[in-house]
Each structure stands twice: as C-alpha cells, then as structure tokens.
Design a protein around this motif. Structure first.
Motif, PDB file in Angstrom:
ATOM      1  N   PRO A   1      -6.300   1.239  -2.840  1.00 44.76           N
ATOM      2  CA  PRO A   1      -5.710   0.237  -3.733  1.00 44.76           C
ATOM      3  C   PRO A   1      -5.586  -1.160  -3.111  1.00 44.76           C
ATOM      4  CG  PRO A   1      -4.466   2.289  -3.834  1.00 44.76           C
ATOM      5  CD  PRO A   1      -5.439   2.429  -2.703  1.00 44.76           C
ATOM      6  N   ILE A   2      -5.540  -1.238  -1.791  1.00 43.90           N
ATOM      7  CA  ILE A   2      -5.420  -2.559  -1.144  1.00 43.90           C
ATOM      8  C   ILE A   2      -6.696  -2.907  -0.378  1.00 43.90           C
ATOM      9  CG2 ILE A   2      -2.907  -2.514  -0.958  1.00 43.90           C
ATOM     10  CD1 ILE A   2      -3.228  -1.574   1.944  1.00 43.90           C
TER      11      ILE A   2
ATOM     12  N   LYS B   1      -2.561  -4.852 -11.769  1.00 46.20           N
ATOM     13  CA  LYS B   1      -1.344  -5.387 -12.376  1.00 46.20           C
ATOM     14  C   LYS B   1      -0.108  -4.958 -11.584  1.00 46.20           C
ATOM     15  CE  LYS B   1       1.321  -5.273 -16.694  1.00 46.20           C
ATOM     16  NZ  LYS B   1       1.416  -4.694 -18.057  1.00 46.20           N
ATOM     17  N   LEU B   2      -0.078  -3.664 -11.221  1.00 47.97           N
ATOM     18  CA  LEU B   2       1.053  -3.140 -10.462  1.00 47.97           C
ATOM     19  C   LEU B   2       1.111  -3.768  -9.071  1.00 47.97           C
ATOM     20  CD1 LEU B   2       3.265  -1.085 -11.048  1.00 47.97           C
ATOM     21  CD2 LEU B   2       1.869   0.667  -9.935  1.00 47.97           C
TER      22      LEU B   2
ATOM     23  N   GLY C   1       0.815  -1.214   0.000  1.00 48.47           N
ATOM     24  CA  GLY C   1       0.000   0.000   0.000  1.00 48.47           C
ATOM     25  C   GLY C   1       0.844   1.257   0.000  1.00 48.47           C
ATOM     26  N   ALA C   2       1.968   1.224   0.728  1.00 51.16           N
ATOM     27  CA  ALA C   2       2.853   2.388   0.779  1.00 51.16           C
ATOM     28  C   ALA C   2       3.468   2.657  -0.592  1.00 51.16           C
ATOM     29  CB  ALA C   2       3.939   2.167   1.826  1.00 51.16           C
TER      30      ALA C   2
ATOM     31  N   LEU D   1      -7.411   3.766 -13.133  1.00 50.19           N
ATOM     32  CA  LEU D   1      -7.416   2.599 -14.016  1.00 50.19           C
ATOM     33  C   LEU D   1      -7.281   1.337 -13.174  1.00 50.19           C
ATOM     34  CD1 LEU D   1      -4.928   3.921 -16.747  1.00 50.19           C
ATOM     35  CD2 LEU D   1      -7.427   3.867 -16.886  1.00 50.19           C
ATOM     36  N   PRO D   2      -8.405   0.673 -12.859  1.00 51.86           N
ATOM     37  CA  PRO D   2      -8.342  -0.488 -11.948  1.00 51.86           C
ATOM     38  C   PRO D   2      -7.468  -1.629 -12.470  1.00 51.86           C
ATOM     39  CG  PRO D   2     -10.527  -0.267 -12.962  1.00 51.86           C
ATOM     40  CD  PRO D   2      -9.767   0.960 -13.306  1.00 51.86           C
TER      41      PRO D   2
END
Length: 515
Positions: free
Chosen positions: A465-466, A364-365, A341-342, A358-359
């Motif tokens: 994102p997480i 992917k990242l 997450g960081a 962009l989900p």
C-alpha cells in the motif's frame, strides 16, 4: 543600487576540533544551505570529545580563504544535487533592525533625489548617477553577440551627453525612462512582462526610478538562475573532483575533519560484527581469527544508520554534513510512512481482500491517514489522540466502502478490535510497526546493494500500500548516497582500512598475550 554589508572579523580564531567551533568557523552568511541545517537541527554538546591534537591558530585571512572554499563547495554541491535550486532575493525579517536601517537609508536617498528634482532649476546629479547604474545593469544582461542592442543602450544613455543636456536645461527624464523601460521589456524574461507593464503606468519620476531598480533586481535574479541552469550539466561532470579537492583542502587546514566519520564507521562495523552468528563468525574468520567484514557492506549499513539518526544528540558525519537536512527530511517522511503502512496493514488484515484490491479506496484511506499524521515530529503532536481519530476515520471509511460494494459492514465488536489495534501502534515496541520498519530497512538495503542498476528491487510483503511513496524516497536516497560515495569513497576506504586492520591487530595481540 548596490549595498555593501560590513562583515565583522577577528584577527585570530581558535580552530579546535569540537563541532560547535567547527560550525562557527565554516559558517558564512552566504551559505543558505548551511543556515537551513543549523536552523532545523540543534547542535549537540561535544565537550566530552578527546582532542587528537592541540588547537591551532590561524589568521583571519586564512580563515576567510577556507570559508570561501567551503562556501563554493556547498554551493556547487547544492546546484548539482538539488535540481530545483534557485537563487532567491534575501528577505529581511519584518521589524528587524537591519530592515529598519535599510528602509531609513533608502527613504533618505529617494527623498534627496526628489528634493533635487524640485529645485529651481532642477538638479540632476543623483538622477544621472542612477541612469549610469541602470545603463551598466542593462549592458550586463547582453550576450557577446548583442552588438545592435549594445550600441542602442550606449547611444541613448550617453552620460556625457545627458550631463550637457541637464546643464543646458534640455534634459527630458521622461524620454530616458521610456527608453529604459522599453529596453527592459526587450531583455526581461516573459515572467516579468507584467512588471514592465506596471512600470509604464507610473508617471512620477522618483517612484518610477524606484520601481525600475526593483524590476532590475528581479531581472538580475532571473539571469543568475539562467546561468545556474546553464552550468549545471557542465558542473555535474566536474563536481565530484571539485568537491573532493575542496574537502581535501579543508582537511589539510583542519586535520581533525574526519573524527565523526571515523566514529560513524567504527560504530557500524561494531554493530555488524555483533550481529554475526557464532557459527557464521567462525566460518568467515580470517587467518587471524577475526570475522571478515566487507567494506562495501559496512558503508551501506552506515548510510542506513543515517535514516535512524538522533540529530539532537549525535554529531552528523562531516562528509554528509552538507546533506544533513535532506537525510533528516527523508527520515521524517519514512517515520510517517512506516506508521501509515502499519495502520493500512492492520486495516486490511481486518477487512480482507475485498477492500485491499480497490486501489482508489486504498489511496483515499492512505491520504486521510497521512493528513492526520501531519506534524508527527512536532513536540506538540499527540500520537495517541491522532491514532484515536485515525481509528474512527478508518472504521467510518471501511463501513461506507463495504456498504457501497454490497458487503456487510463491521459489527460493533469488530470495530472495537480494529480501533484497539490501530491505537496500539502508539507503543514504540509495537510488533506491527517493528515489522514494517524492518522490511523497510530490508528494501533500502537491497536497493543500496544493487549498486547503480536502474531497476528498483522487489518490494517486501506488507509494504504494497505504500510502495509508490517508498520507492520515491528510495530513489532520492540512493541517488544521494551514490553521489556521496563517488566524492568521498577514497576517505571511507582509508578510514575503514584503518578500522578493520586495527581490529585484526588487536585480536592478534590478544591471542599472543593469552598464549
């Protein structure tokens, strides 16, 4: 064929209160869960712990009775908590003494059987005994209503008739094997059809009998797992009372069974009290002048401490010991997730909303980062090198995505800044990591405070994102905590009552001495 395993015992065993002694006394070869905990966590030294009472001595019979109770409690707990619990065949380590002895004994047995069958005339003593064992195994698979199948097995595998046929030279082993394989095909689970098919391709008697017993062992395992899945709903209804009863029996036999629970809750209460601002402390003080703490809040914060536990140096509380591996696994997952997450927070702050919206790119990242962080807690893992690799990967992915969507790629200077920010996350005091960790703790605290509500609390800012991974861990964590509360709530209430009342009494005594 069944094998008896000799279990060494001692006539008298010291039951002190240190954890090492406690684990030795409670451990049992059948406790797979306990073994897993002991393999993954080193036992800390507890030599400095004061003894609350002198050690007591018990007979081996009392110890075995206690161990059996603990084994049953651990097994019931594992069945209820672990939805994927299955009984699996024991696999001995390759080249181990036990495996070599077992292989030698088995080979000797089958060689003896083969020698008897090659005699002239053949001797069927061992073979008939094996047929008897197979008969008992087949009958054990039947339900009470399987009358027709029971009659077929009893008639076809009538040992007295088989003995008479053997004595008169009229025994057809191949015909018996054909019936046995057919009945096994009728009774086995669909997953074993391939093994049954292979049995039909074996024509030598001794290899066939060996293969039959091997498949029967698998069928017994299938039956045991079916029984486990069948009793799980009924066990869940009674497991709380059952576990509490078994733990109470353990406490009666070993009075110091809550030493580390008391330390855990005392430390939590002290931490909470130290964080109360002076102004709030004065307004929340009771008549005695001690700031009041809510027992539920203390319990929740105590559970949160389990996600930051030093498993190598601190003893785990007795009431959560059966779930130590689960808490440890969640702790490791969260540590990796916080770092992920960081990295994502730093990345999207540099890239802006053009990429964060962009989900597919985010996923992917995120997957690439988590792969590169695999083994984060291994001693051989080099975090600095991993973050350097991650920074290169992130910059390459960002530039590719920006170009794909018609945006200007990062300049060399901007890449250097982003790489430096990602690599700086290796510092334990990094502000970004501390921020993500703090918000993660806030999320879990809110989830615990919501009690048994099914809705998940709102995710704090920066954790988007997480979010999915965080919620999955939180659901497992809260389910485990709530179950633990139901089982051991009365013990926690008693310990906390003693702790909080003791602090109030000590405060009043201090005031009187000052006066």
């Amino acid at each position: 064929m069944s094998q008896d395993q000799d279990k060494p015992g001692r006539s008298e065993i010291n039951l002190g209160e240190s954890e090492d002694d406690q684990e030795d006394n409670l451990d049992n070869p059948e406790q797979s869960v306990r073994k897993k905990i002991r393999q993954n966590t080193s036992s800390p030294s507890r030599g400095n712990m004061p003894q609350a009472s002198p050690p007591q001595f018990v007979s081996v019979e009392e110890l075995m009775e206690t161990a059996k109770g603990v084994t049953n409690m651990v097994l019931a707990h594992e069945i209820v908590v672990n939805g994927g619990f299955q009984i699996k065949p024991a696999e001995l380590p390759e080249n181990s003494l036990e495996k070599r002895v077992r292989d030698i004994v088995h080979k000797a047995f089958w060689d003896c059987l083969e020698a008897q069958l090659k005699e002239d005339p053949p001797s069927y003593d061992h073979a008939i005994k094996l047929v008897g064992e197979i008969k008992e195994a087949l009958l054990s698979f039947l339900l009470p209503g399987h009358t027709r199948l029971r009659n077929q097995i009893t008639e076809a595998l009538d040992l007295e008739l088989i003995k008479q046929e053997a004595e008169n030279g009229a025994l057809d082993i191949s015909k018996l094997a054909e019936f046995i394989i057919g009945m096994m095909g009728t009774l086995c689970a669909p997953a074993r059809d391939e093994e049954i098919k292979k049995l039909k391709e074996i024509h030598e008697i001794v290899p066939l009998f060996r293969a039959i017993f091997s498949v029967l062992d698998l069928m017994k395992m299938d039956m045991a797992n079916f029984a486990v899945s069948s009793i799980r709903p009924h066990l869940m209804q009674q497991s709380v009372e059952y576990e509490r009863k078994k733990f109470q029996e353990l406490c009666e036999k070993q009075p110091n069974s809550l030493v580390f629970v008391t330390e855990w809750l005392q430390e939590t209460a002290d931490d909470l009290r130290s964080k109360i601002p002076p102004a709030v402390s004065d307004s929340a003080a009771s008549a005695s002048g001690v700031p009041e703490l809510c027992p539920v809040a203390v319990q929740n914060h105590a559970y949160l401490k389990l996600l930051k536990w030093d498993h190598l140096r601190k003893p785990f509380p007795e009431t959560v010991l059966m779930d130590q591996t689960r808490f440890q696994e969640m702790q490791l997952e969260l540590d990796q997730l916080i770092l992920t997450g960081a990295v994502l927070l730093v990345t999207f702050n540099a890239a802006g909303t053009a990429l964060s919206d962009l989900p597919d790119f985010t996923n992917k990242l995120k997957m690439a980062i988590r792969v590169l962080l695999t083994g984060l807690h291994l001693p051989s893992f080099n975090l600095t090198e991993a973050l350097a690799t991650i920074s290169e990967k992130v910059c390459a992915e960002i530039n590719g995505c920006l170009s794909q969507h018609g945006f200007t790629p990062f300049t060399l200077e901007k890449e250097t800044v982003l790489k430096g920010q990602i690599q700086a996350l290796a510092d334990p005091d990094n502000t970004i990591c501390k921020l993500i960790d703090s918000r993660n703790q806030m999320f879990f605290e809110s989830y615990l405070a919501s009690g048994y509500q099914k809705s998940v609390p709102a995710i704090p800012g920066g954790l988007g994102p997480i979010q999915r991974e965080l919620e999955e861990i939180a659901v497992k964590y809260v389910r485990l905590v709530n179950y633990n509360k139901m089982v051991f709530g009365p013990y926690y209430d008693a310990v906390l009552s003693s702790i909080l009342n003791k602090e109030e009494t000590a405060h009043i005594r201090g005031k009187l001495e000052d006066d």
